[in-house]
Motif scaffolding. Structure first.
Motif, PDB file in Angstrom:
ATOM      1  N   SER A 437       1.031  -1.015  -0.097  1.00 43.47           N
ATOM      2  CA  SER A 437       0.095  -0.038   0.072  1.00 43.47           C
ATOM      3  C   SER A 437       0.856   1.118   0.183  1.00 43.47           C
ATOM      4  O   SER A 437       1.930   1.390   0.892  1.00 43.47           O
ATOM      5  CB  SER A 437      -0.920  -0.175   1.297  1.00 43.47           C
ATOM      6  OG  SER A 437      -1.436   1.239   1.523  1.00 43.47           O
ATOM      7  N   THR A 439       0.111   4.170   0.962  1.00 41.61           N
ATOM      8  CA  THR A 439      -0.238   5.126   1.979  1.00 41.61           C
ATOM      9  C   THR A 439      -0.154   4.619   3.165  1.00 41.61           C
ATOM     10  O   THR A 439      -0.487   5.255   4.299  1.00 41.61           O
ATOM     11  CB  THR A 439      -1.827   5.603   1.719  1.00 41.61           C
ATOM     12  OG1 THR A 439      -2.485   4.102   1.671  1.00 41.61           O
ATOM     13  CG2 THR A 439      -2.141   6.077   0.297  1.00 41.61           C
ATOM     14  N   ALA A 440       0.507   3.380   3.336  1.00 43.30           N
ATOM     15  CA  ALA A 440       0.961   3.002   4.679  1.00 43.30           C
ATOM     16  C   ALA A 440       2.193   3.498   5.075  1.00 43.30           C
ATOM     17  O   ALA A 440       3.041   3.806   4.538  1.00 43.30           O
ATOM     18  CB  ALA A 440       1.027   1.300   4.584  1.00 43.30           C
ATOM     19  N   ILE A 441       2.355   3.496   6.393  1.00 42.77           N
ATOM     20  CA  ILE A 441       3.771   3.945   7.034  1.00 42.77           C
ATOM     21  C   ILE A 441       4.021   2.760   7.831  1.00 42.77           C
ATOM     22  O   ILE A 441       3.673   2.315   8.778  1.00 42.77           O
ATOM     23  CB  ILE A 441       3.588   5.199   7.678  1.00 42.77           C
ATOM     24  CG1 ILE A 441       2.921   6.287   6.780  1.00 42.77           C
ATOM     25  CG2 ILE A 441       5.094   5.719   8.448  1.00 42.77           C
ATOM     26  CD1 ILE A 441       2.799   7.630   7.522  1.00 42.77           C
TER      27      ILE A 441
END
Lengths: 506, 417
Positions: A437, A439-441
């Motif tokens: 993903s 948008t993941a951190i």
């Protein structure tokens, strides 16, 4: 004398103490007659267990299907542990104390068992709890006493012998009973959730458990209920050559909360004993489950003889939105540990946590860690693992953080710290990170170090002896995990840290 | 282990060419490494090499060097075949009355030799190391920087076509010598290339090594490096500064196996930038055999499109390798939906007086930084580009040679295509 070589600054006394280690204070055996299934494992064993527990047909079928699968499976070899091949036909798969499991009240429990509990100390603190039972029966909500409120479901070998605080829990609508009872009294719930988190064919040990599980705990917390007390199960392996295969299933319905404590010990024996448990947790919308373990199975003697093989599958399914599961474990026992409490973060905004302290000494081997599988949006996970290796032990943190493509905004933080005490042990870190993903951190950090000699010196110059100084520093090292434990466990866990490292230090 | 798996036609073909050794046995029972091999699980070589590939023919393309080095000796391999250095007469290498190769004294203190045969790298055969061992069987090209000399070498590996080839290069940097070694992979077409570099750094030597692989969307590349760093002598340590810039292929693996024999220092950096459906795998396995080894590793990567970046790092600190100081960091940016990053930063430690640490992060470009820049009038594309350059810049800054650093930066920037 000792073959172990230590760094400068470790005196002969310490080395001597290492030699003395291996005295396991829970290594007593209670002599109560028990009913065992014939040795070995075949379809008849499975039928025997099922019949003994007067199980319905569907559960027998379920077990037999698992057994069929198991016969075709291979024991996993990927973990960083080694042990002689296990002869699965050389174990007893079922043992129950002959006195039976039908205690109406604590008074009916044989004295030996009560004595046994007394000797255990960690984590049950049975004296207080058992006193508490009587009090609770008379005046529920007796909040003014100083006794901690813990409901206990004790698993003695394979059968649950005493369930306390039942009435008060019933009042809140919480179902807390042995899984055999639950099969009889709440078959619809058991049928719905059993195997829904850890499928029958999940892995070699879980499948074995599915076929032969003897007993365990079932908890159901209904919608919107905050369980009024900490629930606790006490596992103990008593019978020689008995595999213990408990099965725990905890379901927190919408908006429910439960905190569950699990403690384990086993008597000292020469031969290795097999333990393959399965724990399944289900958290529905807005539910929260906190699962804490203090595992202090017999680790074997100082030469690595005996001890428990602890092959456990623990998994939580955060099925609902905003659900949360938190695993906390203090692992100090067992000869070999193979255990990865995991979270499937399915619901959007769900959260998983894993806090672990693992201590290995002498010849212990532990391969443990967690899996955080992020499926839902804005799912969060946090992993804090503290490993301490001493003696000739080997320890591995093995973990997976997997972010699926749909897990937008997922977040993970992982921290794995290892401490080595002595030059003959090993500490290993094997984290897998899979991110799909954008948008993941994800953040992961790991360190490996030894105890700071300066800090040790400082503590000693303040009047602590070396052992106390080490315990202080190790407790400081584990602080982030210890503080996650429920109050009842935290103090004992700190003591356990000290006891486990007795004499091994430098 | 489990029972042998059915081999692909290509594996059968490869096996027919491998002498009957442990390596052949391993290939026969497990096939080429792929998804089911622990150390290759994110780089499915087996899957990428299903079709039979014939040995490559002569190299027929033209390529312009992606990086040049002033005053360097340029050596070239074309489809795996070492090209004789210009203007130097070969001398035969004779063993037991038979010619086994040719040697060229290229410059004072720089000797290049071609041997007709490689060797059976028995010591290196483990699950996952098959490719390195296969390459070791190929005719050997040896490059020696003699003790006390300073040399710059550019080794260009040019590949084209759709067949398969490989190479086997052995570099020694003698005691007290200094070497700058640039290795390129310039691939056109869709070949399968299996390269190997063995690098030995003798006491007191210093080596700056750069590996540059330009994008090759249809090629399959495995480059295994086996490095040994000698222990310190007279208080002077061996120093290796390695930097890999990888711009992706259908499947590309850059694997470094390094052994610190004792006190020595290594930087094992890498930077990868991927777009479309390119893949890059940066794998390193650093063994600390003796005391006082130091490794500092910084790897960064950017994955755009549907690309896949893989980082696998391992520090193995053996019993007795006290005072090891090892740091590993991997940071990745995912620029688009569909891109993936897989990482496995691993520590295996058997000594107590050590400092070992690793860090790993993955995430998107910082939306706040982007917002800030756009607010200041920087167009979004430009803002992203600036942030990406800054992200990669942290690795590039560690390259001391300015001319090299600038060329690498330009390649990295251009990798955005």
């Amino acid at each position: 004398m000792s073959q172990t070589t230590y760094k400068e600054g470790i005196d002969a006394k310490t080395v001597e103490q290492v030699e003395e280690l291996g005295t396991y204070k829970h290594g007593f055996t209670t002599n109560i007659e028990s009913v065992k299934a014939p040795k070995g494992l075949n379809e008849d064993t499975v039928r025997f267990i099922s019949a003994k527990k007067e199980e319905p047909e569907w559960l027998l079928e379920w077990r037999l299907a698992a057994f069929e699968r198991w016969k075709k499976m291979e024991e996993p070899t990927w973990a960083n542990v080694s042990y002689p091949p296990i002869d699965y036909q050389d174990h007893y798969y079922y043992a129950e104390p002959k006195a039976g499991a039908k205690y109406e009240s604590i008074d009916d429990v044989p004295e030996e068992i009560l004595e046994d509990f007394k000797k255990l100390g960690i984590p049950l603190r049975e004296a207080e709890v058992l006193l508490g039972v009587e009090g609770a029966g008379a005046t529920p909500g007796d909040a003014r006493t100083n006794q901690p409120k813990v409901a206990v479901d004790a698993v003695f070998d394979s059968v649950s012998v005493a369930t306390t605080f039942k009435k008060e829990l019933e009042k809140a609508g919480v179902i807390f009973m042995s899984i055999s009872e639950a099969v009889r009294e709440h078959p619809e719930l058991v049928k719905k959730y059993l195997g829904s988190v850890v499928p029958v064919s999940d892995n070699f040990f879980a499948t074995l458990n599915s076929a032969v599980f003897s007993d365990g705990t079932f908890v159901y917390v209904p919608k919107g209920v905050r369980c009024p007390m900490e629930l606790s199960t006490y596992f103990r392996i008593n019978e020689a050559n008995t595999g213990q295969f408990e099965r725990t299933l905890i379901v927190a319905d919408e908006g429910a909360y439960v905190s569950y404590l699990e403690g384990c010990t086993a008597p000292m024996r020469d031969e290795n004993q097999l333990h393959a448990a399965v724990v399944e947790l289900v958290a529905l919308d807005d539910a929260e489950i906190k699962y804490s373990t203090v595992q202090n199975w017999y680790p074997g003697d100082k030469d690595g003889k005996g001890g428990i093989y602890n092959f456990v599958t623990k998994r939580a399914d955060c099925r609902g939105v905003r659900s949360k599961v938190s695993w906390t474990q203090v692992e100090t026992g067992s000869a070999v540990t193979w255990k990865y409490p995991s979270c499937i973060l399915r619901g959007d905004d769900s959260q998983g946590e894993f806090y672990s302290i693992a201590i290995t000494n002498n010849h212990q081997q532990a391969d443990t860690g967690t899996k955080m599988v992020h499926l839902g949006k804005n799912t969060r996970s946090r992993i804090i693992s503290k490993g301490i290796s001493a003696g000739k032990s080997d320890q591995t943190y093995r973990g997976l953080v997997s972010i699926h493509q749909k897990a937008e905004g997922a977040r993970n933080f992982t921290q794995c710290d290892s401490l080595l005490i002595g030059s003959n042990c090993g500490a290993h870190t094997v984290p897998y990170v899979e991110d799909k993903s954008n948008t993941a951190i994800l953040e992961h950090e790991a360190t490996t170090s030894k105890l700071s000699e300066e800090q040790l010196f400082y503590a000693q110059s303040r009047g602590l002896d070396e052992e106390e100084a080490v315990a202080l520093l190790v407790n400081g090292f584990c602080r982030e995990v210890l503080q996650e434990l429920p109050m009842e466990f935290a103090v004992e866990a700190q003591k356990l840290v000290q006891v486990s490292l007795e004499g091994s230090v430098g | 282990m489990s029972s042998p798996i059915p081999l692909t036609a290509f594996e059968d073909r490869l096996l027919a060419e491998v002498p009957d050794t442990d390596l052949a046995e391993l290939l026969r029972s497990r096939g080429l490494p792929g998804r089911r091999t622990e150390t290759w699980k994110w780089s499915d070589l087996r899957g990428a090499l299903r079709d039979v590939r014939e040995p490559s023919g002569a190299y027929a393309s033209k390529a312009e060097a992606p990086i040049t080095l002033e005053g360097a000796t340029v050596l070239t391999l074309k489809n795996g075949v070492p090209q004789a250095p210009h203007g130097v007469e070969p001398k035969p290498i004779v063993k037991s009355g038979e010619k086994v190769g040719s040697t060229y004294v290229v410059e004072d203190g720089l000797v290049v030799s071609f041997y007709d045969q490689g060797r059976d790298a028995e010591d290196e055969i483990g699950a996952g190391e098959e490719l390195s061992a296969l390459a070791a069987l190929r005719p050997l090209m040896s490059i020696s920087v003699l003790p006390g000399f300073t040399h710059k070498i550019v080794l260009r590996r040019l590949s084209d076509g759709e067949g398969r080839h490989g190479d086997n290069v052995f570099v020694t940097v003698g005691e007290g010598a200094r070497a700058t070694l640039v290795e390129t992979h310039e691939i056109t077409g869709s070949p399968f290339v299996n390269s190997r570099t063995e690098l030995e750094l003798d006491a007191k030597s210093v080596c700056d090594r750069f590996i540059v692989q330009t994008a090759a969307s249809e090629a399959v590349l495995v480059h295994s490096s086996v490095l040994r760093l000698d222990e310190a002598k007279d208080g002077e340590t061996v120093k290796l500064n390695q930097m890999t810039l990888a711009l992706g292929a259908q499947l590309a693996r850059h694997e470094t196996r390094l052994t610190h024999l004792g006190e020595s220092e290594a930087k094992i950096d890498a930077l990868y930038r991927l777009s479309d459906s390119l893949h890059t795998d940066i794998t390193s396995h650093i063994t600390f055999e003796g005391e006082d080894g130091v490794t500092d590793q910084l790897v960064k990567g950017i994955a755009d499109g549907r690309s896949r970046g893989v980082f696998q790092g391992k520090f193995l600190v053996q019993r007795g390798a006290q005072r090891t100081d090892a740091k590993m960091a991997h940071h990745a940016l995912l620029l688009s939906k569909g891109a993936q990053i897989n990482a496995k930063p691993e520590l295996e430690i058997y000594a107590d007086d050590v400092e070992c640490a690793h860090g790993n992060t993955a995430g998107a470009l910082d939306p706040e930084a982007l917002f800030y820049m756009r607010q200041r009038g920087v167009p979004e594309d430009e803002a992203r580009s600036l942030l990406i350059d800054a992200f990669g810049g942290e690795v590039l800054e560690r390259v001391k040679d300015e001319a090299v650093r600038e060329q690498l930066a330009a390649l990295f920037h251009g990798g955005a295509s």
